[in-house]
Design a protein around this motif. Structure first.
Motif, short mmCIF file in Angstrom:
data_model
loop_
_atom_site.label_atom_id
_atom_site.label_comp_id
_atom_site.label_asym_id
_atom_site.label_seq_id
_atom_site.Cartn_x
_atom_site.Cartn_y
_atom_site.Cartn_z
N LEU A 159 0.83 -1.22 0.00
CA LEU A 159 0.00 0.00 0.00
C LEU A 159 0.85 1.26 0.00
CD1 LEU A 159 -2.77 -1.16 2.48
CD2 LEU A 159 -3.07 -0.66 0.05
N ASN A 160 1.94 1.27 0.76
CA ASN A 160 2.84 2.43 0.77
C ASN A 160 3.46 2.65 -0.60
OD1 ASN A 160 4.08 1.59 4.07
ND2 ASN A 160 2.36 2.86 3.53
N THR A 161 3.85 1.58 -1.27
CA THR A 161 4.44 1.70 -2.60
C THR A 161 3.41 2.19 -3.61
OG1 THR A 161 5.98 -0.09 -2.06
CG2 THR A 161 5.71 0.45 -4.39
N THR A 162 2.18 1.71 -3.51
CA THR A 162 1.12 2.18 -4.39
C THR A 162 0.88 3.67 -4.19
OG1 THR A 162 0.09 0.00 -4.31
CG2 THR A 162 -1.29 1.83 -5.07
N GLY A 163 0.89 4.11 -2.93
CA GLY A 163 0.75 5.54 -2.64
C GLY A 163 1.89 6.36 -3.21
N ALA A 164 3.11 5.83 -3.11
CA ALA A 164 4.26 6.54 -3.67
C ALA A 164 4.16 6.67 -5.19
CB ALA A 164 5.55 5.83 -3.29
N LEU A 165 3.70 5.61 -5.84
CA LEU A 165 3.54 5.67 -7.30
C LEU A 165 2.46 6.66 -7.70
CD1 LEU A 165 3.95 1.90 -8.21
CD2 LEU A 165 5.63 3.74 -8.36
N LEU A 166 1.38 6.71 -6.93
CA LEU A 166 0.33 7.72 -7.20
C LEU A 166 0.88 9.13 -7.02
CD1 LEU A 166 -2.78 6.06 -5.51
CD2 LEU A 166 -2.41 6.44 -7.95
N GLY A 167 1.61 9.35 -5.93
CA GLY A 167 2.22 10.67 -5.69
C GLY A 167 3.18 11.05 -6.79
N TYR A 168 3.94 10.07 -7.27
CA TYR A 168 4.89 10.35 -8.35
C TYR A 168 4.16 10.72 -9.64
CZ TYR A 168 8.42 9.68 -11.91
OH TYR A 168 9.26 9.87 -12.99
N LEU A 169 3.14 9.95 -9.98
CA LEU A 169 2.42 10.20 -11.24
C LEU A 169 1.64 11.50 -11.20
CD1 LEU A 169 1.17 6.60 -12.07
CD2 LEU A 169 2.97 7.90 -13.24
N LEU A 170 1.07 11.84 -10.04
CA LEU A 170 0.25 13.05 -9.94
C LEU A 170 1.07 14.32 -9.78
CD1 LEU A 170 -2.63 11.72 -7.67
CD2 LEU A 170 -2.68 12.11 -10.14
N ILE A 171 2.14 14.28 -8.98
CA ILE A 171 2.88 15.51 -8.66
C ILE A 171 4.39 15.36 -8.91
CG2 ILE A 171 3.42 17.16 -6.82
CD1 ILE A 171 0.80 16.27 -5.47
N GLY A 172 4.97 14.27 -8.42
CA GLY A 172 6.42 14.13 -8.41
C GLY A 172 7.07 14.17 -9.77
N LEU A 173 6.43 13.60 -10.77
CA LEU A 173 6.99 13.59 -12.12
C LEU A 173 7.18 15.01 -12.64
CD1 LEU A 173 7.77 11.96 -14.67
CD2 LEU A 173 5.38 12.04 -15.32
N ARG A 174 6.14 15.81 -12.55
CA ARG A 174 6.23 17.20 -13.03
C ARG A 174 7.17 18.03 -12.18
NH1 ARG A 174 0.65 16.37 -13.01
NH2 ARG A 174 -0.08 15.70 -15.03
N LEU A 175 7.10 17.84 -10.86
CA LEU A 175 7.94 18.62 -9.96
C LEU A 175 9.41 18.28 -10.17
CD1 LEU A 175 7.62 20.67 -7.69
CD2 LEU A 175 7.57 18.78 -6.08
N GLY A 176 9.72 17.00 -10.35
CA GLY A 176 11.10 16.59 -10.58
C GLY A 176 11.64 17.15 -11.89
N ARG A 177 10.80 17.16 -12.93
CA ARG A 177 11.24 17.72 -14.22
C ARG A 177 11.40 19.23 -14.17
NH1 ARG A 177 7.77 14.32 -18.69
NH2 ARG A 177 8.96 12.39 -18.48
#
Length: 192
Positions: A159-177
């Motif tokens: 569940l924690n990993t699923t949450g991390a992937l959701l956070g990455y796809l929703l915010i982290g990907l754009r923020l990191g770029r």
């Protein structure tokens, strides 16, 4: 070699002939790589991500590493994926199931948001998943071995990993770029 790369290489000699013959040449193509953010913006983003990571670490430690002597006899380790999730969905109240499952999902979201900003090499869906699995497994092992009333549960890691992937796809990907633009690897560079 991709089709567009082959086509560009084929057009280069023709473009050089046009320029030497006095004909008008095409305008230069814009760079495909994003411009890096201003150094001050990058520094502020890194500082905010570091502060967020420290705050998240305190919350994580408080939630997962606090002893719960009252539940010591009630909890059991779970090494079978899906067993705890099924138990919450079938036997617990709706509120308790939402609290446990949703809480574990939300607990992983900051990893997906903060990792791409703090560690540019950790950008990417698989890398975020791998780092989250490693860290959450470590947390689960520590709480199962050292904390009274807490046990290792593989479903918490899932569940924690699923949450991390959701956070990455929703915010982290754009923020990191935005903070760290894409690198041009040696195989993307054209010879001069």
């Amino acid at each position: 070699m991709t089709w567009s790369c082959a086509r560009r290489r084929a057009e280069e000699p023709q473009e050089a002939v046009r320029q030497t013959a006095g004909t008008e040449s095409r305008p230069a193509r814009p760079s495909t790589a994003a411009r890096p953010a201003h150094p001050a913006v990058r520094a502020l983003a890194m500082l905010a991500a570091f502060a967020g990571t420290v705050l998240f670490s305190v919350v994580l430690a408080r939630l997962t590493l606090e002893p719960s002597a009252a539940s010591a006899a009630l909890v059991h380790s779970n090494l079978q994926p899906g067993r705890s999730i099924d138990a919450y969905l079938e036997n617990a109240s709706t509120f308790e199931a939402a609290r446990q499952l949703g809480g574990n999902l939300l607990l992983g979201v900051p990893f997906g948001v903060l990792l791409p900003v703090l560690l540019p090499p950790a950008r990417g869906l698989l890398r975020v998943a791998a780092v989250t699995v490693c860290l959450m497994t470590l947390v689960e092992l520590i709480q199962g071995a050292l904390v009274t009333g807490r046990v290792f549960d593989i479903d918490d890691v899932i569940l924690n990993t699923t949450g991390a992937l959701l956070g990455y796809l929703l915010i982290g990907l754009r923020l990191g770029r935005a903070v760290h633009p894409r690198r041009r690897h040696w195989w993307h560079r054209r010879p001069s």
